[in-house]
Design a protein around this motif. Sequence first.
Motif, PDB file in Angstrom:
ATOM      1  N   SER A 163      19.702 -10.444 -22.175  1.00  0.00           N
ATOM      2  CA  SER A 163      18.845 -10.424 -20.691  1.00  0.00           C
ATOM      3  C   SER A 163      17.418 -11.089 -20.920  1.00  0.00           C
ATOM      4  CB  SER A 163      18.747  -8.973 -20.251  1.00  0.00           C
ATOM      5  OG  SER A 163      18.335  -8.244 -21.072  1.00  0.00           O
ATOM      6  N   ALA A 164      16.849 -10.795 -21.991  1.00  0.00           N
ATOM      7  CA  ALA A 164      15.540 -11.297 -21.988  1.00  0.00           C
ATOM      8  C   ALA A 164      15.582 -12.804 -22.438  1.00  0.00           C
ATOM      9  CB  ALA A 164      14.823 -10.577 -23.610  1.00  0.00           C
ATOM     10  N   VAL A 165      16.273 -13.294 -23.205  1.00  0.00           N
ATOM     11  CA  VAL A 165      16.405 -14.505 -23.641  1.00  0.00           C
ATOM     12  C   VAL A 165      16.952 -15.526 -22.134  1.00  0.00           C
ATOM     13  CG1 VAL A 165      17.843 -16.551 -24.795  1.00  0.00           C
ATOM     14  CG2 VAL A 165      17.249 -14.412 -25.640  1.00  0.00           C
ATOM     15  N   GLU A 166      17.960 -14.947 -21.323  1.00  0.00           N
ATOM     16  CA  GLU A 166      18.329 -15.536 -20.278  1.00  0.00           C
ATOM     17  C   GLU A 166      17.374 -15.518 -19.090  1.00  0.00           C
ATOM     18  OE1 GLU A 166      21.840 -13.283 -19.264  1.00  0.00           O
ATOM     19  OE2 GLU A 166      22.912 -13.902 -20.667  1.00  0.00           O
ATOM     20  N   ALA A 167      16.426 -14.598 -19.111  1.00  0.00           N
ATOM     21  CA  ALA A 167      15.315 -14.689 -18.137  1.00  0.00           C
ATOM     22  C   ALA A 167      14.192 -15.658 -18.660  1.00  0.00           C
ATOM     23  CB  ALA A 167      14.573 -13.161 -18.187  1.00  0.00           C
ATOM     24  N   ASP A 168      13.998 -15.774 -19.964  1.00  0.00           N
ATOM     25  CA  ASP A 168      13.103 -16.810 -20.327  1.00  0.00           C
ATOM     26  C   ASP A 168      13.744 -18.036 -20.090  1.00  0.00           C
ATOM     27  OD1 ASP A 168      11.044 -17.781 -21.958  1.00  0.00           O
ATOM     28  OD2 ASP A 168      12.449 -18.330 -23.425  1.00  0.00           O
ATOM     29  N   GLU A 169      14.955 -18.467 -20.187  1.00  0.00           N
ATOM     30  CA  GLU A 169      15.763 -19.530 -19.870  1.00  0.00           C
ATOM     31  C   GLU A 169      15.760 -20.078 -18.372  1.00  0.00           C
ATOM     32  OE1 GLU A 169      19.558 -19.350 -21.332  1.00  0.00           O
ATOM     33  OE2 GLU A 169      19.074 -19.993 -23.504  1.00  0.00           O
ATOM     34  N   GLY A 200      13.057 -19.391 -16.778  1.00  0.00           N
ATOM     35  CA  GLY A 200      11.684 -19.262 -16.269  1.00  0.00           C
ATOM     36  C   GLY A 200      11.188 -18.056 -15.487  1.00  0.00           C
ATOM     37  N   GLU A 201      11.651 -17.092 -15.833  1.00  0.00           N
ATOM     38  CA  GLU A 201      11.263 -15.782 -15.235  1.00  0.00           C
ATOM     39  C   GLU A 201      10.484 -14.997 -16.423  1.00  0.00           C
ATOM     40  OE1 GLU A 201      14.669 -13.842 -13.995  1.00  0.00           O
ATOM     41  OE2 GLU A 201      15.301 -15.343 -12.439  1.00  0.00           O
ATOM     42  N   ALA A 202       9.622 -14.081 -16.137  1.00  0.00           N
ATOM     43  CA  ALA A 202       9.232 -13.217 -17.001  1.00  0.00           C
ATOM     44  C   ALA A 202      10.033 -12.027 -17.658  1.00  0.00           C
ATOM     45  CB  ALA A 202       7.891 -12.201 -16.263  1.00  0.00           C
ATOM     46  N   MET A 203      10.068 -11.978 -18.985  1.00  0.00           N
ATOM     47  CA  MET A 203      10.794 -10.887 -19.581  1.00  0.00           C
ATOM     48  C   MET A 203      10.774  -9.477 -19.135  1.00  0.00           C
ATOM     49  SD  MET A 203      11.291 -12.506 -23.569  1.00  0.00           S
ATOM     50  CE  MET A 203      11.698 -13.964 -23.965  1.00  0.00           C
ATOM     51  N   PRO A 204      11.557  -8.798 -19.131  1.00  0.00           N
ATOM     52  CA  PRO A 204      11.325  -7.225 -18.610  1.00  0.00           C
ATOM     53  C   PRO A 204      10.324  -6.811 -19.490  1.00  0.00           C
ATOM     54  CG  PRO A 204      13.676  -7.853 -18.616  1.00  0.00           C
ATOM     55  CD  PRO A 204      12.997  -8.965 -19.289  1.00  0.00           C
ATOM     56  N   GLU A 205       9.382  -5.893 -19.194  1.00  0.00           N
ATOM     57  CA  GLU A 205       8.494  -5.398 -20.090  1.00  0.00           C
ATOM     58  C   GLU A 205       8.884  -4.618 -21.068  1.00  0.00           C
ATOM     59  OE1 GLU A 205       4.717  -2.074 -19.515  1.00  0.00           O
ATOM     60  OE2 GLU A 205       5.843  -2.504 -17.610  1.00  0.00           O
ATOM     61  N   PHE A 206      10.123  -4.160 -20.982  1.00  0.00           N
ATOM     62  CA  PHE A 206      10.629  -3.337 -22.360  1.00  0.00           C
ATOM     63  C   PHE A 206      10.878  -4.129 -23.529  1.00  0.00           C
ATOM     64  CE2 PHE A 206      14.471  -2.549 -24.809  1.00  0.00           C
ATOM     65  CZ  PHE A 206      14.312  -1.082 -25.097  1.00  0.00           C
ATOM     66  N   PHE A 207      11.184  -5.369 -23.411  1.00  0.00           N
ATOM     67  CA  PHE A 207      11.320  -6.392 -24.476  1.00  0.00           C
ATOM     68  C   PHE A 207       9.947  -6.803 -24.904  1.00  0.00           C
ATOM     69  CE2 PHE A 207      15.559  -6.800 -22.333  1.00  0.00           C
ATOM     70  CZ  PHE A 207      16.196  -6.895 -23.396  1.00  0.00           C
TER      71      PHE A 207
END
Length: 304
Positions: free
Chosen positions: A200-206, A208-215
């Motif tokens: 989910s973090a990598v997909e958010a980055d792809e 162009g969105e901010a990664m979840p704070e947890f990551f």
Amino acid sequence: MSLNGKVAIVTGSGRGLGLAYAQELAKQGASVIVNDVDEVVASEAVASIEQAGGTASAVVAPVGPTETAKQLVDAAYDRYGRLDILVTNAGVLRDKVTWKMSDEDFDLVVNVHLRGTFTCVREAATRMREDGTAGRIICIGSPTGQRGNFGQANYSAAKAGIVGMVRTWSLELKKAGITANVVIPVAATAMTKTIPFFASAVEADERGEAMPEFFRHELGFGTADDVAGLIAYLASDEAASVTGQAIGVGGDRLQLWSHPEAVATAYREGGWTYDALQSGFAEAVGELQSVGEKMPQLPDELAR
């Protein structure tokens, strides 16, 4: 720009983390030798740096052989007249459990990561010492090299070996004013994309969105750009006193890894015989050391 007038080599810098390092070094004023095995990828990396106002050129060659190390260093001198910074980033993965890992799987990973780091550093350090350049050697490690990881005996061996070499280089090169450090990145890359935990973090980055704070905060997992700032800092004059260190960075987190130290010491007159160890080992050493990365529970909204 604190790196004005300096020249850097970044191996494996056509894409991913290596490209981010090359772009940041150029942004801070360094002229950069980009390296990749794919001519098109290397050309695109150079173009991205030039379009941003930086200076770069490419060397297309596989890292590992001494010939490639010489080619990279010669390119820095031929095109820009000097060499100040070496970042050894090139690497490959061939993940398999040990009983399924072939000689070729092992040799390829060790050749690119470990031997490639050695040959490039040897060539760069030799030229820096000859020129009296207070250079910067920055080698890329991994949490796997620090903690181990299932299915990565070749990769963990290579990355742990890099840390060992850097500690030695920091001693050997101190008199010349050359620093040597390891950066241990934790970031969204093609390598981490395949790990479900980070999906989910990598997909958010792809997207162009901010990664979840947890990551970013809990795991120290971020983007390639989150790592690049440390590379540029260690390459600068301001980091002249930092050498022989293993420094982790990712997301919002910066870490200084400890050097191995004995955590328990016990003495027995006459030495530690088999019988003595049978009866006294547990009491002598205490709690055993853990291995592998310990991942916290993913929040429900991020779990797959």
